[in-house]
Write a protein that holds these residues in place. Structure first.
Motif, PDB file in Angstrom:
ATOM      1  N   SER A  48       0.821  -1.217   0.000  1.00 54.33           N
ATOM      2  CA  SER A  48       0.000   0.000   0.000  1.00 54.33           C
ATOM      3  C   SER A  48       0.855   1.267   0.000  1.00 54.33           C
ATOM      4  N   LYS A  49       2.054   1.192   0.591  1.00 60.26           N
ATOM      5  CA  LYS A  49       2.920   2.381   0.654  1.00 60.26           C
ATOM      6  C   LYS A  49       3.468   2.771  -0.714  1.00 60.26           C
ATOM      7  N   GLN A  50       3.407   1.853  -1.669  1.00 60.08           N
ATOM      8  CA  GLN A  50       3.911   2.116  -3.016  1.00 60.08           C
ATOM      9  C   GLN A  50       2.822   2.629  -3.950  1.00 60.08           C
ATOM     10  N   LEU A  51       1.599   2.774  -3.441  1.00 55.54           N
ATOM     11  CA  LEU A  51       0.459   3.138  -4.278  1.00 55.54           C
ATOM     12  C   LEU A  51      -0.043   4.540  -3.959  1.00 55.54           C
ATOM     13  N   THR A  52      -0.649   5.183  -4.946  1.00 59.26           N
ATOM     14  CA  THR A  52      -1.306   6.463  -4.686  1.00 59.26           C
ATOM     15  C   THR A  52      -2.582   6.209  -3.890  1.00 59.26           C
ATOM     16  N   GLU A  53      -3.067   7.247  -3.241  1.00 56.92           N
ATOM     17  CA  GLU A  53      -4.312   7.115  -2.479  1.00 56.92           C
ATOM     18  C   GLU A  53      -5.453   6.654  -3.383  1.00 56.92           C
ATOM     19  N   HIS A  54      -5.549   7.231  -4.563  1.00 54.59           N
ATOM     20  CA  HIS A  54      -6.626   6.864  -5.498  1.00 54.59           C
ATOM     21  C   HIS A  54      -6.571   5.381  -5.842  1.00 54.59           C
ATOM     22  N   ARG A  55      -5.366   4.885  -6.114  1.00 55.23           N
ATOM     23  CA  ARG A  55      -5.230   3.473  -6.490  1.00 55.23           C
ATOM     24  C   ARG A  55      -5.515   2.545  -5.306  1.00 55.23           C
ATOM     25  N   ARG A  56      -5.122   2.958  -4.095  1.00 53.52           N
ATOM     26  CA  ARG A  56      -5.438   2.131  -2.920  1.00 53.52           C
ATOM     27  C   ARG A  56      -6.937   1.929  -2.780  1.00 53.52           C
ATOM     28  N   TYR A  57      -7.695   3.006  -2.925  1.00 49.60           N
ATOM     29  CA  TYR A  57      -9.142   2.888  -2.754  1.00 49.60           C
ATOM     30  C   TYR A  57      -9.793   2.120  -3.907  1.00 49.60           C
ATOM     31  N   ALA A  58      -9.248   2.263  -5.107  1.00 51.98           N
ATOM     32  CA  ALA A  58      -9.758   1.482  -6.237  1.00 51.98           C
ATOM     33  C   ALA A  58      -9.489  -0.006  -6.014  1.00 51.98           C
ATOM     34  N   LEU A  59      -8.291  -0.322  -5.510  1.00 51.11           N
ATOM     35  CA  LEU A  59      -7.951  -1.722  -5.245  1.00 51.11           C
ATOM     36  C   LEU A  59      -8.761  -2.278  -4.079  1.00 51.11           C
ATOM     37  N   ARG A  60      -9.095  -1.435  -3.095  1.00 48.96           N
ATOM     38  CA  ARG A  60      -9.931  -1.914  -1.992  1.00 48.96           C
ATOM     39  C   ARG A  60     -11.247  -2.479  -2.517  1.00 48.96           C
ATOM     40  N   GLU A  61     -11.841  -1.780  -3.484  1.00 45.86           N
ATOM     41  CA  GLU A  61     -13.101  -2.269  -4.064  1.00 45.86           C
ATOM     42  C   GLU A  61     -12.908  -3.612  -4.755  1.00 45.86           C
TER      43      GLU A  61
ATOM     44  N   LEU B 273      -6.257  -2.811   2.673  1.00 48.45           N
ATOM     45  CA  LEU B 273      -7.470  -2.681   3.494  1.00 48.45           C
ATOM     46  C   LEU B 273      -7.154  -2.014   4.828  1.00 48.45           C
ATOM     47  N   ALA B 274      -6.086  -2.454   5.485  1.00 50.02           N
ATOM     48  CA  ALA B 274      -5.738  -1.866   6.783  1.00 50.02           C
ATOM     49  C   ALA B 274      -5.461  -0.367   6.638  1.00 50.02           C
ATOM     50  N   LYS B 275      -4.708  -0.001   5.622  1.00 51.17           N
ATOM     51  CA  LYS B 275      -4.340   1.401   5.406  1.00 51.17           C
ATOM     52  C   LYS B 275      -5.560   2.264   5.087  1.00 51.17           C
ATOM     53  N   THR B 276      -6.409   1.821   4.174  1.00 51.07           N
ATOM     54  CA  THR B 276      -7.538   2.660   3.758  1.00 51.07           C
ATOM     55  C   THR B 276      -8.590   2.771   4.857  1.00 51.07           C
ATOM     56  N   TYR B 277      -8.856   1.697   5.576  1.00 52.04           N
ATOM     57  CA  TYR B 277      -9.841   1.779   6.657  1.00 52.04           C
ATOM     58  C   TYR B 277      -9.310   2.647   7.794  1.00 52.04           C
ATOM     59  N   ARG B 278      -8.015   2.580   8.043  1.00 51.44           N
ATOM     60  CA  ARG B 278      -7.464   3.462   9.083  1.00 51.44           C
ATOM     61  C   ARG B 278      -7.476   4.922   8.629  1.00 51.44           C
ATOM     62  N   ASP B 279      -7.172   5.158   7.371  1.00 48.98           N
ATOM     63  CA  ASP B 279      -7.228   6.531   6.855  1.00 48.98           C
ATOM     64  C   ASP B 279      -8.643   7.108   6.985  1.00 48.98           C
ATOM     65  N   ASP B 280      -9.644   6.305   6.662  1.00 47.66           N
ATOM     66  CA  ASP B 280     -11.040   6.751   6.815  1.00 47.66           C
ATOM     67  C   ASP B 280     -11.316   7.152   8.263  1.00 47.66           C
TER      68      ASP B 280
END
Length: 200
Positions: free
Chosen positions: A46-59, A139-146
């Motif tokens: 997740s640290k190698q990805l942009t925020e937009h791509r992290r959320y797209a991959l979460r889906e 998932l851990a990164k995006t849910y924590r960011d939310d």
């Protein structure tokens, strides 16, 4: 190129956490079981990805995973347990939430507290090596960011929408100016100097 599995013949769950080095907020962890034939060219640590791509991959992960779950350990529990044990507990809570029981666990890092009698393998920088750990890191990164974005609305002075609770100079300056919030980890060195957080 990420590897699809460690043990081909076992139901394998990847686990990773987010927020371990933060001064504020809960620590989050995720557990993900991917299909054996899962493929995605963008999947990475997740640290190698942009925020937009992290959320797209979460889906994509939530839609295509065999099972996934997120575990949370509060700042109060972190202060009570210590951050290492709290990180393991968050992983255990994520594993508890899986709808499918894994036969083997792939854990990011070099240490883990055994989860019952389920065999596990620790992998240093595993989120850049195995698909299931990379998926868990997202998932851990995006849910924590939310979660930190929601806390930012209550306590905007700490700029958690930008630093997500990590020890930036601006974050520490805000703690020095305004004092700690109820979500700061009191056992951490909040000011980054010899003065302990409990002296604030």
């Amino acid at each position: 190129m990420l590897l699809p599995y460690y043990n081909r013949d076992l139901v394998e769950a990847g686990c990773d956490e987010a927020g371990r080095g933060c001064l504020a907020g809960a620590v989050y962890a995720a557990a993900v079981i991917l299909p054996a034939d899962f493929e995605n060219e963008w999947l990475n640590d997740s640290k190698q990805l942009t925020e937009h791509r992290r959320y797209a991959l979460r889906e994509v992960i939530e839609r295509e995973a065999v099972a996934w779950a997120v575990g949370v350990v509060s700042p109060e529990e972190i202060d009570e347990l210590n951050i290492l044990r709290a990180s393991f507990l968050a992983m255990h809570r994520a594993l508890d939430g899986l709808s499918v029981r894994p036969q083997h666990l792939l854990i990011d890092g070099n240490r883990f507290m055994p989860y019952g009698d389920t065999p596990h393998t620790t992998v240093v920088k595993g989120d850049g090596k195995y698909m299931s750990i990379a998926a868990a890191s997202i998932l851990a990164k995006t849910y924590r960011d939310d979660y930190m974005n929601r806390l930012h609305e209550q306590y905007p002075v700490y700029a958690w929408d930008r630093n997500k609770g990590y020890p930036t100079k601006a974050h520490r300056a805000a703690i020095r100016q305004y004092g700690p919030s109820p979500y700061h980890r009191r056992t951490f060195n909040l000011l980054g100097d010899a003065q302990l957080s409990l002296d604030l």
